[in-house]
Design a protein around this motif. Structure first.
Motif, mmCIF file in Angstrom:
data_model
loop_
_atom_site.group_PDB
_atom_site.id
_atom_site.type_symbol
_atom_site.label_atom_id
_atom_site.label_comp_id
_atom_site.label_asym_id
_atom_site.label_seq_id
_atom_site.Cartn_x
_atom_site.Cartn_y
_atom_site.Cartn_z
ATOM 1 N N PRO A 118 -4.102 10.579 -16.624
ATOM 2 C CA PRO A 118 -3.561 11.303 -15.675
ATOM 3 C C PRO A 118 -4.135 10.756 -14.242
ATOM 4 O O PRO A 118 -5.286 10.520 -14.245
ATOM 5 C CB PRO A 118 -4.123 12.723 -15.948
ATOM 6 N N ALA A 119 -3.387 11.018 -13.130
ATOM 7 C CA ALA A 119 -3.765 10.823 -11.815
ATOM 8 C C ALA A 119 -4.056 12.288 -11.155
ATOM 9 O O ALA A 119 -4.180 13.231 -11.940
ATOM 10 C CB ALA A 119 -2.530 10.307 -11.141
ATOM 11 N N LYS A 120 -4.805 12.210 -10.072
ATOM 12 C CA LYS A 120 -5.183 13.500 -9.285
ATOM 13 C C LYS A 120 -3.973 14.362 -9.244
ATOM 14 O O LYS A 120 -3.027 13.778 -8.620
ATOM 15 C CB LYS A 120 -6.102 13.358 -8.197
ATOM 16 N N ASP A 121 -3.792 15.655 -9.475
ATOM 17 C CA ASP A 121 -2.874 16.365 -9.467
ATOM 18 C C ASP A 121 -1.628 16.004 -10.169
ATOM 19 O O ASP A 121 -0.630 15.849 -9.599
ATOM 20 C CB ASP A 121 -2.510 16.608 -7.985
ATOM 21 N N GLN A 122 -2.036 15.438 -11.230
ATOM 22 C CA GLN A 122 -0.900 14.736 -12.127
ATOM 23 C C GLN A 122 0.207 15.822 -12.581
ATOM 24 O O GLN A 122 0.290 17.205 -13.061
ATOM 25 C CB GLN A 122 -1.287 14.458 -13.432
ATOM 26 N N ARG B 265 6.196 19.843 -10.893
ATOM 27 C CA ARG B 265 6.273 19.772 -9.571
ATOM 28 C C ARG B 265 7.333 20.312 -8.809
ATOM 29 O O ARG B 265 7.262 21.184 -7.667
ATOM 30 C CB ARG B 265 5.966 18.466 -8.965
ATOM 31 N N ASP C 75 6.465 9.327 -11.275
ATOM 32 C CA ASP C 75 5.064 9.933 -11.020
ATOM 33 C C ASP C 75 3.981 10.259 -12.429
ATOM 34 O O ASP C 75 3.333 10.819 -12.567
ATOM 35 C CB ASP C 75 5.295 11.281 -10.608
ATOM 36 N N ALA D 63 -1.528 18.173 -17.315
ATOM 37 C CA ALA D 63 -2.414 17.504 -16.214
ATOM 38 C C ALA D 63 -3.453 16.828 -16.581
ATOM 39 O O ALA D 63 -3.757 16.060 -16.028
ATOM 40 C CB ALA D 63 -2.601 18.554 -14.994
ATOM 41 N N ASP D 64 -3.880 16.969 -17.812
ATOM 42 C CA ASP D 64 -5.013 16.284 -18.191
ATOM 43 C C ASP D 64 -4.831 15.441 -19.362
ATOM 44 O O ASP D 64 -5.997 15.027 -20.057
ATOM 45 C CB ASP D 64 -6.231 17.422 -18.465
#
Length: 299
Positions: A6-10, A53, A194, A218-219
């Motif tokens: 996961p990316a930041k703020d996934q 999102r 994304d 998100a994780d």
């Protein structure tokens, strides 16, 4: 084997199941442990995905349409010959009971164009439909009657994008496509760009067969929507092999490629925090959790 971290703020997708019908059919077409002309009841599933999102709503498959008499003549004739019985569902009505209008659906991905996955696309007036190039070839060459086949599809072509895992000239050049390896699969398309939802090239069943891999938290949680890559969980546990009925043969048009896709699904199923779901997933249906408007719990 690893999947993208996961990316930041996934971004991710909430995923819910929809009861999309039922088929009674010959088990021997599906698995090699069937006895004679043994029949089986197959549940049919569709899935609603909501992007965390943007709030965009996407449907993966549409199941069996409620007015089954309006399927293609070819599909109806073949199901009659094979002794199949069908029960359809009103997917738009099910969505609306959970608070989502058919007009809210932004995209519909059809894994392939067998009748039990294509439903009634024209019920979704604002959706863009996404299919693979293999489906376009069948539509152009065999539609709209689809003699002696399970093909049946009625998408509004002006709102349909045909993606291209084979990396030839895209049928819909307006859609940017970058197919790349993903986990055990050679070709996948990051649909939103994304990392929240990937379309996966899953050959073997019929031309243009797609699966989907959705990030569900998100994780690091995931759900894999396997459509008809495997019709029975015993194909993934090793308790059965692909079936070949003595009269009607196998439901997969390319058995070798279907077996390769199943092997890749086995690898994925053994990956931490990945839930694999089939288009006719009896164990999931028996458990009875995660149906719209509830969501499938992320691992």
């Amino acid at each position: 084997m690893s999947l993208p971290p996961p990316a930041k703020d996934q971004a991710y997708c909430d995923v819910s199941a929809l009861d999309a019908g039922n088929i009674n059919m010959l088990l021997g077409q599906l698995v090699d442990v069937a006895v004679g002309d043994e029949m089986t009841d197959l549940p049919v599933l569709s899935f609603l995905l909501r992007h965390s999102r943007t709030g965009d709503i996407l449907l993966f498959d549409l199941g069996i349409r409620p007015d089954v008499e309006n399927y293609s003549a070819g599909a109806l004739e073949l199901t009659r010959k094979m002794g199949m019985t069908l029960q359809g569902r009103d997917i738009p009505a099910a969505l609306e009971r959970g608070g989502v209008s058919r007009a809210d659906v932004k995209r519909v991905v059809l894994s392939h164009i067998h009748f039990d996955h294509t439903g009634y696309p024209r019920a979704f007036p604002n959706a863009t439909f996404i299919l693979a190039n293999g489906a376009l070839k069948i539509i152009e060459e065999k539609g709209p009657v689809y003699d002696n086949s399970f093909y049946a599809v009625d998408v509004p072509l002006e709102r349909t994008v045909f993606v291209n895992p084979e990396l030839e000239v895209p049928a819909s050049p307006a859609m940017k496509e970058e197919w790349a390896p993903l986990g055990p699969f050679p070709r996948a398309l990051d649909l939103y760009g994304d990392g929240s939802l990937y379309l996966v090239d899953a050959p073997g069943h019929i031309p243009g067969h797609l699966n989907a891999l959705a990030r569900t938290s998100a994780d690091g949680g995931w759900v894999y929507l396997g459509a008809d890559s495997a019709h029975d969980w015993r194909l993934l546990t090793g308790e059965a092999g692909i079936g070949c009925h003595h009269v009607w043969g196998c439901v997969h048009e390319d058995r070798g490629k279907a077996e390769e896709t199943i092997e890749r699904m086995k690898v994925l199923a053994g990956t931490p925090r990945v839930r694999v779901l089939l288009g006719h997933d009896k164990p999931f249906v028996k458990e009875g959790k995660g149906y719209w408007p509830d969501r499938i719990e992320s691992l």
